[in-house]
Design an enzyme around this catalytic site. Structure first.
Site: not given
Ligand SMILES: Cc1cc2nc3c(=O)[nH]c(=O)nc-3n(C[C@H](O)[C@H](O)[C@H](O)COP(=O)(O)OP(=O)(O)OC[C@H]3O[C@@H](n4cnc5c(N)ncnc54)[C@H](O)[C@@H]3O)c2cc1C
Length: 271
Positions: A65, A86, A90-91, A101, A169, A180
């Site tokens: 934090s 892709q 990230h959320r 578009q 952030n 990535r």
């Molecule tokens: C090499 C690679 C291959 C991938 N292949 C695929 C694929 O084939 N298909 C596919 O659909 N996606 C794929 N992804 C996407 C992946 O599954 C994630 O959706 C994406 O990387 C976003 O990361 P994140 O979930 O850590 O989200 P972020 O939004 O970056 O979240 C950061 C962290 O916050 C926490 N967090 C965020 N939201 C929540 C929530 N709602 N509840 C609880 N904790 C939360 C988690 O700890 C999370 O790790 C791929 C990603 C990578 C890097």
């Protein structure tokens, strides 16, 4: 593709960012009020090395934090829709605004040509380019015929380039970079994060140093697809756990030979 850091500039990063994060960290352990901690840090009464040491320790301990208080805004241009799809997965801790578009009419939509196709079989490259050009031509014909852009765009290939503004952030940026910059990530988004890291380094080498493949802070690789260890940046988790188990077994066997409690064949109970 370009990724330009819009905010902060070097002066703001140096003058406020490290002191801000330091203040967040220090507040947890200090009787002083945060504004006084910040005043001292921003006035140069705390050495940069001391600030960096505390921040590195706190971040290394997973107290994330503290680094959510500072943000970085990038102008990302000329990336493919494959990449942007892709990226926007990230959320947490990140905001995007992307070229529409629906509202933008693409007269000469730019597209991305992957190197494997550009440098591969010329006949396949030609077919790829014909396909993309054909799709863009059809888009133009549809728009000219009065089809709204929001429908004509259905013909766009994933290769179509787009522009975004992204603000993240530092915690989110580290997390995203961890995924990535990993060699398992797709080449285009990996390239984007190399540019992003370069930009952050430009304003703060200290803060930029946190942007690394996730295996670097972890100390091992946790990617299922790297169990064969083809990426050498860090050993795979299986290898590390295997070495740890072997070492533990050897220590236990050596303890048994010496008749120590806890060695094989011993109950391990104290007398
Ligand atoms: C090499 C690679 C291959 C991938 N292949 C695929 C694929 O084939 N298909 C596919 O659909 N996606 C794929 N992804 C996407 C992946 O599954 C994630 O959706 C994406 O990387 C976003 O990361 P994140 O979930 O850590 O989200 P972020 O939004 O970056 O979240 C950061 C962290 O916050 C926490 N967090 C965020 N939201 C929540 C929530 N709602 N509840 C609880 N904790 C939360 C988690 O700890 C999370 O790790 C791929 C990603 C990578 C890097």
């Amino acid at each position: 593709m370009t990724a330009a850091l819009l905010f902060p500039d070097r002066e703001i990063a140096e003058r406020y960012y490290v002191p801000l994060v330091y203040t967040a960290c220090r507040t947890c352990y200090s009787e002083l009020e945060p504004q006084e901690i910040f005043r001292r840090a921003a006035a140069g009464e705390v050495s940069p090395a001391a600030m960096q040491r505390l921040i590195a320790n706190v971040v290394g301990s997973g107290h994330g934090s503290t680094i959510e208080h500072i943000v970085f805004t990038f102008a990302i241009s000329g990336v493919s829709r494959t990449l942007s799809h892709q990226l926007v997965r990230h959320r947490a801790g990140v905001a995007f605004d992307q070229q529409s578009q629906r509202y933008v009419k693409f007269k000469d939509a730019a597209t991305m040509l992957p190197a494997t196709i550009a440098e591969g079989d010329p006949a396949l490259r030609e077919r790829f380019e014909d396909q993309v050009d054909g799709a863009l031509e059809l888009y133009g014909d549809l728009v000219d015929a009065g089809v709204p852009g929001e429908d004509a765009r259905f013909v766009f290939p994933n290769a179509t380039r787009t522009n975004l503004v992204m603000t993240a952030n530092l915690r989110a940026l580290i997390h995203m970079s961890g995924l990535r910059l990993c060699t398992m990530a797709q080449w285009e988004i990996r390239r984007l994060f190399q540019l992003i890291r370069h930009e952050v380094f430009g304003v703060s080498p200290f803060l930029g140093s946190f942007l690394a493949p996730k295996c670097v802070p972890l100390g091992y690789c946790d990617e299922f697809n790297n169990r064969d260890g083809h990426c050498p940046i860090r050993p795979h988790r299986d290898e590390v756990l295997g070495a740890w188990a072997a070492q533990r077994a050897a220590a236990k066997a050596a303890g048994a030979e010496r008749g120590e409690p806890g060695g094989s064949g011993e109950s391990g109970e104290a007398d």
